[in-house]
Design a protein around this motif. Structure first.
Motif, short mmCIF file in Angstrom:
data_model
loop_
_atom_site.label_atom_id
_atom_site.label_comp_id
_atom_site.label_asym_id
_atom_site.label_seq_id
_atom_site.Cartn_x
_atom_site.Cartn_y
_atom_site.Cartn_z
N ILE A 187 -0.69 41.49 -41.77
CA ILE A 187 -0.45 42.45 -40.68
C ILE A 187 -1.72 43.23 -40.39
O ILE A 187 -2.11 43.40 -39.24
CB ILE A 187 0.67 43.45 -41.05
CG1 ILE A 187 1.91 42.70 -41.52
CG2 ILE A 187 1.01 44.34 -39.87
CD1 ILE A 187 2.99 43.62 -42.04
N VAL B 171 6.84 40.38 -43.62
CA VAL B 171 6.18 39.65 -44.71
C VAL B 171 6.34 40.41 -46.02
O VAL B 171 6.56 41.62 -46.02
CB VAL B 171 4.68 39.42 -44.42
CG1 VAL B 171 4.47 38.45 -43.27
CG2 VAL B 171 3.96 40.74 -44.16
N SER C 88 10.65 42.75 -45.33
CA SER C 88 11.25 41.42 -45.49
C SER C 88 12.55 41.44 -46.30
O SER C 88 13.16 40.40 -46.50
CB SER C 88 10.24 40.50 -46.17
OG SER C 88 9.84 41.10 -47.38
N ASP D 160 7.05 39.86 -50.59
CA ASP D 160 8.06 39.61 -51.62
C ASP D 160 7.45 40.09 -52.92
O ASP D 160 6.23 40.03 -53.10
CB ASP D 160 8.39 38.11 -51.73
CG ASP D 160 9.60 37.88 -52.60
OD1 ASP D 160 10.67 37.62 -52.05
OD2 ASP D 160 9.49 37.98 -53.84
N HIS E 297 11.36 47.38 -40.16
CA HIS E 297 11.62 47.18 -41.59
C HIS E 297 10.79 46.06 -42.18
O HIS E 297 10.05 45.37 -41.47
CB HIS E 297 13.12 46.90 -41.81
CG HIS E 297 13.62 45.72 -41.03
ND1 HIS E 297 13.32 44.43 -41.37
CD2 HIS E 297 14.38 45.65 -39.91
CE1 HIS E 297 13.90 43.62 -40.50
NE2 HIS E 297 14.54 44.33 -39.59
N GLY F 151 17.55 48.66 -39.71
CA GLY F 151 17.83 47.36 -39.10
C GLY F 151 18.01 47.42 -37.59
O GLY F 151 18.19 46.41 -36.92
P1 NAD Z 1 12.47 46.75 -46.56
O1 NAD Z 1 12.37 47.38 -45.23
O2 NAD Z 1 12.24 45.30 -46.65
O3 NAD Z 1 13.90 47.07 -47.20
C1 NAD Z 1 14.35 48.41 -47.44
C2 NAD Z 1 15.89 48.40 -47.49
O4 NAD Z 1 16.41 48.21 -46.17
C3 NAD Z 1 16.47 47.26 -48.32
O5 NAD Z 1 17.63 47.72 -48.99
C4 NAD Z 1 16.86 46.21 -47.30
O6 NAD Z 1 17.93 45.37 -47.71
C5 NAD Z 1 17.24 47.06 -46.10
N1 NAD Z 1 16.95 46.38 -44.85
C6 NAD Z 1 15.72 46.16 -44.29
N2 NAD Z 1 15.84 45.48 -43.14
C7 NAD Z 1 17.17 45.25 -42.95
C8 NAD Z 1 17.91 44.59 -41.94
N3 NAD Z 1 17.34 44.01 -40.88
N4 NAD Z 1 19.25 44.53 -42.09
C9 NAD Z 1 19.86 45.10 -43.12
N5 NAD Z 1 19.20 45.77 -44.11
C10 NAD Z 1 17.87 45.83 -44.03
O7 NAD Z 1 11.43 47.55 -47.51
P2 NAD Z 1 11.02 47.28 -49.02
O8 NAD Z 1 12.21 46.84 -49.80
O9 NAD Z 1 10.30 48.50 -49.44
O10 NAD Z 1 9.97 46.11 -48.94
C11 NAD Z 1 10.30 44.73 -49.13
C12 NAD Z 1 9.06 43.90 -48.84
O11 NAD Z 1 8.74 44.03 -47.46
C13 NAD Z 1 7.82 44.33 -49.61
O12 NAD Z 1 7.12 43.19 -50.01
C14 NAD Z 1 7.03 45.14 -48.58
O13 NAD Z 1 5.66 45.13 -48.83
C15 NAD Z 1 7.36 44.38 -47.33
N6 NAD Z 1 7.22 45.16 -46.08
C16 NAD Z 1 6.78 44.44 -45.00
C17 NAD Z 1 6.70 45.06 -43.78
C18 NAD Z 1 6.28 44.24 -42.60
O14 NAD Z 1 6.31 43.03 -42.67
N7 NAD Z 1 5.92 44.86 -41.48
C19 NAD Z 1 7.06 46.42 -43.65
C20 NAD Z 1 7.53 47.12 -44.77
C21 NAD Z 1 7.62 46.46 -46.00
#
Ligand code: NAD
Length: 357
Positions: free
Chosen positions: A86, A68, A282, A70, A280, A261
């Motif tokens: 969460i 979740v 969203s 953005d 990770h 990932g």
């Molecule tokens: P993120 O984990 O979403 O991304 C960090 C980096 O890792 C980015 O460059 C992204 O492109 C890459 N990445 C993440 N998952 C990937 C995958 N499956 N495949 C390829 N690349 C991947 O962390 P962030 O950018 O700090 O946060 C983005 C949003 O997600 C924010 O709104 C944050 O609050 C939220 N968030 C949610 C959760 C959850 O739902 N449990 C956990 C962490 C962050």
């Protein structure tokens, strides 16, 4: 077996769709029911964790969760932000034990930020306490400082707290998990400066002496643990620690494996009901592009089968299929390297389905 499917936001919808394909390809009878959560639920119903979603989660044996959040929701009041969903689910279901395995697959050793010989064959499990510590301790807030270095100045404060039963139950989870693995637990604390973690250390030691003498236990300060994780990560088996230290150390460990990932996670309550999600977020930067790595979510589904649904063979099948697609050289961009084949989210999910055999 009832599974709540909560894809969430950003890449959540893309990666969960692939994990659902994998679940459906197993010869098992599931009842799958989908609901909105996070920003998607806020947009539709004005709340990140609507009553209907919470009820579905409570009535399910397990929850498969995407991610979740953005940036567009960052200006909302805190209780309405997607990430609160969460915290709400953890609280409502009493999910106190967070399992974060960090496994470095043979084919991905070069993708780690450490030298291949340091991470080849890495298989550690971080168990993080999830419902206590400074993240939830009261009192907390903002006020005018009554004392300290700058009396009268604006200050903010949080409270670090743990009770004996909270430490006992997470210690037992860690020792039980270690019994099924390498039989070693490292308890990470900061007992040299924090009262909370002196209690932590005392209680973990007592639980060990009384109930788990067959498992080896050592204690490590969190600063040293952070260093040892990049110096000699393979010397760990199971690490157990509090909410905040676990949050930080598990992200550090994730990078040892090459890509976030690839990392699944599970959060369990005392009835083994669990929420399963990739480690990770969203990833709004790549959402909608079809390039996200779905393997962490697919591996989370495997953990779900093992821990909440009592289907260890099905879990083994999924994990073997993931290893097979990696051996075939298929890579999403986050784990791509020369000589391998770049694929998108959907192709990766479909390759895992095919590899299930
Ligand atoms: P993120 O984990 O979403 O991304 C960090 C980096 O890792 C980015 O460059 C992204 O492109 C890459 N990445 C993440 N998952 C990937 C995958 N499956 N495949 C390829 N690349 C991947 O962390 P962030 O950018 O700090 O946060 C983005 C949003 O997600 C924010 O709104 C944050 O609050 C939220 N968030 C949610 C959760 C959850 O739902 N449990 C956990 C962490 C962050």
């Amino acid at each position: 077996m009832k599974i709540a499917i909560l894809p969430g936001d950003g890449i959540g919808t893309e990666i969960v769709a692939e994990a659902v394909k994998v679940l459906k390809a197993l010869d098992l009878k599931f009842e799958l029911e989908e609901a909105k959560v996070g920003g998607a639920a806020y947009d539709a119903y004005g709340h990140p964790l609507p009553e209907a979603t919470l009820k579905l989660a409570q009535a399910s044996d397990a929850i498969l969760f995407g991610a979740v959040g953005d940036w567009k929701y960052d200006t909302l009041d805190r209780p309405l932000r997607p990430e609160q969903a969460i915290l709400g689910l953890r609280k409502a279901l009493g999910l106190f034990a967070n399992f974060r395995p960090a496994i470095c697959y043979e084919q991905l050793t070069h993708a780690s930020s450490l030298k291949p010989e340091l991470v080849a064959g890495l298989d550690i499990l971080i168990i993080r306490e999830l419902t206590g510590d400074i993240y939830f301790g009261q009192p907390r807030g903002r006020r005018t400082a009554p004392d300290g270095h700058f009396p009268g100045a604006e200050e903010a404060f949080d409270t670090m707290r743990y009770t004996r039963p909270e430490i006992e139950r997470i210690a037992r989870v860690a020792f039980e998990a270690a019994r099924k693995r390498g039989k070693r637990v490292t308890s990470v604390d900061k007992a040299n400066v924090l009262e909370t973690f002196q209690l932590w250390k005392d209680v973990v030691t007592e639980v060990h002496q009384k109930e788990y003498a067959d498992v080896a236990l050592d204690h490590m300060y969190v600063d040293n643990a952070a260093m040892q994780l990049v110096k000699e990560p393979k010397k760990f088996d199971v690490i157990v620690t509090g909410n905040m230290f676990g949050d930080i150390l598990s992200d550090e460990a994730s990078m040892l494996t090459g890509s976030i990932g690839m990392l699944p996670s599970a959060s369990l309550n005392d009835k083994k009901q669990g929420l399963y999600e990739p480690s990770h977020g969203s990833a709004p930067d790549i959402a909608g592009k079809g390039v996200a790595n779905p393997l962490a979510t697919i591996l989370s589904a495997a953990m779900m089968l093992r821990f909440s649904l009592n289907q260890p063979e099905a879990a083994d099948r999924i994990e073997a299929a993931v290893k097979k697609v990696l051996a075939q050289g298929l890579r999403t961009p986050d784990i791509y390297s020369d000589g391998t084949t770049k694929v998108g989210t959907r192709e990766m999910g479909e390759a895992v389905v095919k590899a299930l055999g």
